[in-house]
Write an enzyme that holds these catalytic residues in place. Structure first.
Site, PDB file in Angstrom:
ATOM      1  N   GLU A 156       0.814  -1.232   0.000  1.00 18.90           N
ATOM      2  CA  GLU A 156       0.000   0.000   0.000  1.00 18.90           C
ATOM      3  C   GLU A 156       0.841   1.273   0.000  1.00 18.90           C
ATOM      4  O   GLU A 156       0.653   2.154   0.833  1.00 18.90           O
ATOM      5  CB  GLU A 156      -0.954  -0.017   1.202  1.00 18.90           C
ATOM      6  CG  GLU A 156      -1.831  -1.265   1.213  1.00 18.90           C
ATOM      7  CD  GLU A 156      -2.752  -1.364   2.429  1.00 18.90           C
ATOM      8  OE1 GLU A 156      -2.553  -0.606   3.390  1.00 18.90           O
ATOM      9  OE2 GLU A 156      -3.664  -2.200   2.401  1.00 18.90           O
ATOM     10  N   GLU A 261      -5.519 -10.956  -1.995  1.00 12.56           N
ATOM     11  CA  GLU A 261      -6.387 -10.886  -0.805  1.00 12.56           C
ATOM     12  C   GLU A 261      -7.855 -10.881  -1.210  1.00 12.56           C
ATOM     13  O   GLU A 261      -8.651 -10.086  -0.706  1.00 12.56           O
ATOM     14  CB  GLU A 261      -6.072  -9.624   0.017  1.00 12.56           C
ATOM     15  CG  GLU A 261      -4.606  -9.494   0.381  1.00 12.56           C
ATOM     16  CD  GLU A 261      -4.280  -8.248   1.209  1.00 12.56           C
ATOM     17  OE1 GLU A 261      -5.201  -7.613   1.744  1.00 12.56           O
ATOM     18  OE2 GLU A 261      -3.084  -7.925   1.314  1.00 12.56           O
TER      19      GLU A 261
END
Ligand code: XIL
Length: 373
Positions: A156, A261
């Site tokens: 991220e 994910e």
């Protein structure tokens, strides 16, 4: 004679139907296409949750650690490493010959504050933080050299507008912290696959930022092998066309694509933001928890169709796709029961709360049956 032949034929046919309907597992169905993974929590890793550990063994051939290898778990205090659960995680994967993923080395969340500060509480300088980063990566990646096949090196690092996130990593070290993290990971295990992982890269603006970043890193010779699309998706976002374009664009940029994910949220989102920022927290409200008593059949069907549509895209790009990992095993253990609203009843995965395959499990199998060998 004749009727006996028919009887045997019927029996044979029933056997085929039975096996394709009930006993096909995800990992077997996708063998030769890509591996199918699940993120494991501590109870599954240690076998305390024996039923789910057995389900993982049966259905999946790749694993990710939901929390066990995040900085705060594995390296909670200066000089103190906590390898008990990670060791068991890696041993579980080795025992079952799975593709073992490390998640994650460098992130702005679930990283203790001491990492960035001196004894007086002031921010450390670039050299100090680089040294801490190096020691952490060398220790953790080094310990599992050859046994963790793929690391999420940075997690991220981009804002939603595609610019670099103003994390303490960026503020203290500068933009080359990303290249340094890859370099240190590569030195610690030259054979490991190294990934930049992020959410919402399906959004065109953020995707452009990620493509520019990857181009820059590759141009500098940074050993990046894959981009991780987290895949925290909903029934309506992103469009299938956007998912298709996103995977295609990264494949064209010369990196492998991992779906790292995956989960599909069927619950209402209080706003139009498609972020997976884990610190986000929204006030509880019964209107945001409409399926506490069970998921209506019609939504179950929409979820199954959505999974099928997405897996068709992954299969279309199977030469670029490394793996597809679900973020959890059953609906009972999904982080989406507590994020972004606490205490909801969520249904984002392929197995229900008691570990039974959902309609979506069947549709994921159907997607690969359509493709054939
Ligand atoms: C989540 C875990 O599932 C939770 O158990 C934890 O409390 C917070 O983090 N993006 C990521 C994952 O990269 O590490 C996050 O996992 C979900 C969002």
């Amino acid at each position: 004679m004749h009727s006996k032949g028919i009887a045997w034929g019927m029996l044979f046919l029933c056997g085929i139907l039975h096996s394709s309907e009930t006993s096909q597992t995800l990992k077997d169905a996708y063998r030769g296409k890509f591996v199918i993974g699940a993120a494991l929590n501590e109870a599954q890793i240690t076998g305390r949750d024996a039923r789910e550990a057995a389900l993982v063994e049966q259905e999946f051939n790749s694993i990710s650690p939901e929390n066990a290898l995040k900085w705060e778990s594995v390296h909670p205090k200066p000089g103190v490493y906590s390898f008990d659960v990670p060791d068991r995680y890696v041993a579980f994967g080795a025992k079952h010959k799975m593709f073992v993923v490390g998640h994650t080395l460098i992130w702005h969340n679930q990283t203790p504050e001491w990492v960035f500060r001196d004894e007086k509480g002031s921010l450390v300088d670039r050299e100090t933080l680089l040294k801490r980063m190096h020691d952490h990566i060398a220790t953790v990646v080094g310990r599992y050299k050859g046994r963790i096949q793929s690391w999420d090196v940075v997690n991220e690092v981009l804002n939603d507008d595609g610019s670099l996130r103003q994390s303490l990593w960026l503020k203290i070290i500068g933009p080359d912290y990303i290249a340094k993290a890859f370099q240190y990971a590569h030195e610690a295990d030259p054979k490991a696959r190294l990934t930049y992982n992020d959410y919402s890269l399906e959004n065109p603006v953020k995707r452009s930022g990620a493509l520019a970043l990857i181009k820059m890193l590759k141009g500098e010779g940074v050993p990046i092998t894959a981009v991780g699309l987290q895949g925290h998706l909903s029934l309506t976002w992103p469009s299938i066309a956007d998912e298709d374009e996103t995977v295609g664009a990264f494949a064209d940029a010369g990196v492998k694509v991992a779906i790292t994910e995956l989960d599909i949220d069927v619950l209402p989102r209080p706003d139009a933001d498609h972020t997976a920022e884990v610190t986000r927290s929204i006030q509880q409200d019964p209107a945001l928890n409409p399926y506490a008593g069970g998921l209506p059949e019609v939504v179950q069907g929409q979820l199954a169709q959505r999974y099928k549509d997405l897996f068709r895209i992954y299969l279309k790009h199977r030469n670029a796709i490394d793996r597809v990992t679900l973020w959890g095993v059953t609906d009972a253990d999904s982080w989406l029961n507590d994020w972004p609203v606490k205490g909801r009843t969520s249904y984002p995965l392929l197995f229900d709360r008691v570990g039974q395959p959902k309609m979506a499990h069947r549709s994921v199998l159907q997607a690969v049956e359509e493709v054939g060998q």
